[in-house]
Design a protein around this motif. Structure first.
Motif, PDB file in Angstrom:
ATOM      1  N   GLY A   1      11.608 -10.873 -24.739  1.00 11.39           N
ATOM      2  CA  GLY A   1      10.315 -11.380 -24.584  1.00 11.39           C
ATOM      3  C   GLY A   1       9.490 -10.829 -25.795  1.00 11.39           C
ATOM      4  N   THR A   2       7.862 -11.086 -25.676  1.00  9.97           N
ATOM      5  CA  THR A   2       7.160 -10.394 -26.948  1.00  9.97           C
ATOM      6  C   THR A   2       5.945  -8.878 -25.899  1.00  9.97           C
ATOM      7  N   MET A   3       5.416  -8.951 -27.214  1.00  8.68           N
ATOM      8  CA  MET A   3       4.365  -7.830 -26.541  1.00  8.68           C
ATOM      9  C   MET A   3       3.373  -8.297 -25.304  1.00  8.68           C
ATOM     10  N   ALA A   4       3.623 -10.000 -25.146  1.00  8.91           N
ATOM     11  CA  ALA A   4       2.680 -10.493 -24.062  1.00  8.91           C
ATOM     12  C   ALA A   4       3.734  -9.549 -22.803  1.00  8.91           C
ATOM     13  N   SER A   5       4.962  -9.871 -22.655  1.00  7.31           N
ATOM     14  CA  SER A   5       6.057  -9.432 -21.743  1.00  7.31           C
ATOM     15  C   SER A   5       7.170  -8.937 -22.040  1.00  7.31           C
ATOM     16  N   ALA A   6       7.039  -8.254 -22.425  1.00  7.03           N
ATOM     17  CA  ALA A   6       8.742  -7.452 -23.211  1.00  7.03           C
ATOM     18  C   ALA A   6       9.374  -7.389 -22.091  1.00  7.03           C
ATOM     19  N   GLU A   7      10.868  -7.348 -22.500  1.00 10.07           N
ATOM     20  CA  GLU A   7      12.286  -7.349 -21.133  1.00 10.07           C
ATOM     21  C   GLU A   7      13.417  -6.016 -21.982  1.00 10.07           C
ATOM     22  N   TYR A   8      12.962  -4.953 -21.373  1.00  7.01           N
ATOM     23  CA  TYR A   8      13.363  -4.139 -21.724  1.00  7.01           C
ATOM     24  C   TYR A   8      15.257  -3.404 -20.991  1.00  7.01           C
ATOM     25  N   SER A   9      16.177  -3.370 -21.021  1.00 12.35           N
ATOM     26  CA  SER A   9      17.361  -2.456 -20.696  1.00 12.35           C
ATOM     27  C   SER A   9      17.860  -2.189 -21.828  1.00 12.35           C
ATOM     28  N   TYR A  10      18.504  -1.010 -20.486  1.00 16.63           N
ATOM     29  CA  TYR A  10      19.274   0.544 -21.452  1.00 16.63           C
ATOM     30  C   TYR A  10      20.285   0.747 -20.518  1.00 16.63           C
TER      31      TYR A  10
END
Length: 538
Positions: free
Chosen positions: A116-125
């Motif tokens: 994604g981008t700043m407009a829609s960022a996907e995170y996983s941890y």
């Protein structure tokens, strides 16, 4: 994204600590809804496993989330997800744990976008689940999400709005069977023994060494007990600094299992006068397991409003002391009143000098009592009394001076002035003629000196017939007040035959100096005539 070292697991000791400030700090219970400023929003949140076995110490649960930002000018975002144990009654248990993230990779933030981008960022941890808990199974949930972008946009989502995501899991843990233990509990080194609280609150500070071999220390409370059942409480909390270190009061550590802490306890203004001491210590580890030490009575401090015992007519003598050649005594006197069963002790604190405690001082015929203090030698120019504390035979106390937060004192003694620069009564050289072939060698200059405060430094220079320097020496000497003082005069290889003159300067401990024998009339003439050394041909 890989698992971080164990130290990062404690990132949430203050739910983000200094690193994220208000974004992650504060109890999740208070954040029941969602607060937004700017275009930030949370649009997805889930955990990939509903159960995990954390007993090995290597258990992880992957957390996925998406943060959107409608501000097209934004280029970076920082944030934290707070995970915590949740009891069957909804109560939060143990230490909160934070997953920190940033859109632009930045240490020590743990997660960066996987898509994604700043407009829609996907995170996983992969969240490292703590190995220990208070029970063999525990329910964990994301209880808070906070973020901010570089344009001032902020987002805080509390438990109420997070409930719809069902971002929780059940973990199997090793049971944390014991709470933290403490040792070396005591006041810090500069903690006053007396405190005057008639007009304002006063603070006592303590130091603890805390250990916890299982979950690691999280937080605690220290309670002081005072007269009439009064109490005062100070809180202890382990937080994480931006560099990954752990902080507990004034102390920095890198291990939550073995920490030193300081804790401040505020005693309110007007709280009952008398002896206050540590009565209770409660410590909680990261799993929520607590240990309590109750019924204590240690490390007392005397709190007073000077309402029973009082003192007046404070004085210090001598007003000027002579410590130029050794320590100097000071006597501090006062007239106590309102005491019972005599005066048990007088404590005197001084700035720059050695204070004292006088046990059972004698009461003079004029009603005064005295305490002695000591001035260190030479360099102590001023001694100021900063605190006077008195205890009578019945245990009642009085306190004066800034060190005890009491009424002001105006007790200052100063060093007597340095009256005069050093004087040389006679001077002689052990060598007055030397063959050039024997150089290099030293001559010895013997001076008979008189100095009230003591000579402690010198410099000397050897000059040729034209008045040019051809060598010399300088340095410190053991303080000499009178009698002989021997100095080395270096005669370097290569001096041509001729007559050479020695000039010298003596400096005393007060900084005054006298010069003798320099060319062209510089300084005073040397008693007995110039200091001359003739270098001869072989």
């Amino acid at each position: 994204m890989g698992k971080r070292p164990w130290g990062v697991r404690l990132f949430a000791a203050a739910v983000g600590g200094v690193l994220l400030g208000a974004l992650a700090a504060g109890p999740a219970q208070a954040d029941s809804g969602q607060r937004q400023q700017g275009g930030l929003g949370l649009t997805a949140l889930s955990v990939e496993s509903s159960t995990v076995d954390a007993t090995s110490g290597n258990g992880t649960v992957t957390v996925d989330w998406t943060v959107t930002d409608g501000n097209t000018a934004a280029t970076d975002m920082l944030g934290a997800l707070t995970l915590q144990q949740v009891g069957t009654d909804g109560r939060l248990i143990g230490a909160p744990q934070a997953l920190t993230f940033s859109f632009q990779p930045e240490w020590p933030y743990q997660a960066n976008p996987v898509d994604g981008t700043m407009a829609s960022a996907e995170y996983s941890y992969a969240f490292p689940v703590p190995q220990y808990a208070a029970r063999s199974t525990a329910r964990w949930a994301v209880v808070k999400v906070a973020a901010k972008d570089d344009q001032g946009g902020t987002l805080t989502v509390g438990r109420q709005d997070l409930a719809k995501y069902r971002a929780s899991f059940t973990a199997t843990h090793l049971v944390d069977s014991t709470g933290p233990a403490y040792e070396q509990l005591g006041p810090v080194l500069d903690q006053p023994e007396y405190l005057y609280n008639a007009d304002a609150a006063v603070t006592t500070r303590y130091r603890l060494h805390i250990t916890d071999d299982q979950s690691g220390f999280f937080r605690g409370r220290l309670v002081l007990g005072g007269p009439q059942g009064a109490t005062a409480t100070g809180t202890i909390r382990l937080v994480q600094n931006t560099d990954g270190s752990l902080q507990c009061g004034d102390y920095v550590s890198y291990d939550s299992h073995d920490v030193f802490c300081t804790v401040d306890v505020i005693i309110p203004a007007g709280a009952p006068a008398g002896t206050w001491s540590v009565s209770r210590v409660r410590l909680t580890d990261a799993s929520g397991t607590a240990s309590v030490s109750d019924g204590l009575s240690q490390d007392p401090v005397h709190v007073t409003q000077n309402s029973t015992v009082r003192a007046s007519d404070f004085a210090i003598s001598p007003a000027q002391y002579n410590n130029w050649n050794g320590t100097a005594p000071l006597t501090i006197t006062m007239k106590p009143s309102g005491f019972r069963d005599g005066i048990a002790s007088v404590t005197v604190l001084l700035d720059g000098c050695g204070g004292s405690v006088t046990e059972h001082p004698e009461i003079a015929a004029d009603g005064s009592v005295s305490a002695r203090a000591t001035v260190p030698p030479i360099y102590t120019r001023k001694c100021t009394v900063t605190g006077i504390g008195l205890t009578d035979g019945a245990g009642d106390t009085a306190a004066y001076g800034t060190a005890f937060h009491g009424p002001a004192l105006d007790l200052v003694a100063t060093q007597i002035p340095d009256p005069a620069a050093p004087v040389v009564n006679s001077a002689s050289l052990d060598i007055t003629s030397v063959p050039a072939s024997t150089l290099r060698r030293n001559a010895v200059l013997t001076l008979d000196v008189t100095s009230f405060v003591g000579v402690n430094g010198f410099s000397l220079t050897v000059y040729d017939a034209a008045g040019h320097s051809v060598g010399g020496m300088s340095g410190g000497v053991s303080s000499a007040t009178n009698g002989p003082l021997k100095l080395i005069v270096p005669l370097y290889e290569g001096l041509t035959p001729g007559v050479y003159t020695v000039g010298f300067t003596l400096t005393d401990a007060g900084g005054l100096h006298t010069q003798y024998g320099y060319p062209n009339g510089g300084g005073l003439p040397v008693p007995g005539g110039p200091l001359l050394i003739t270098v001869t041909d072989d």
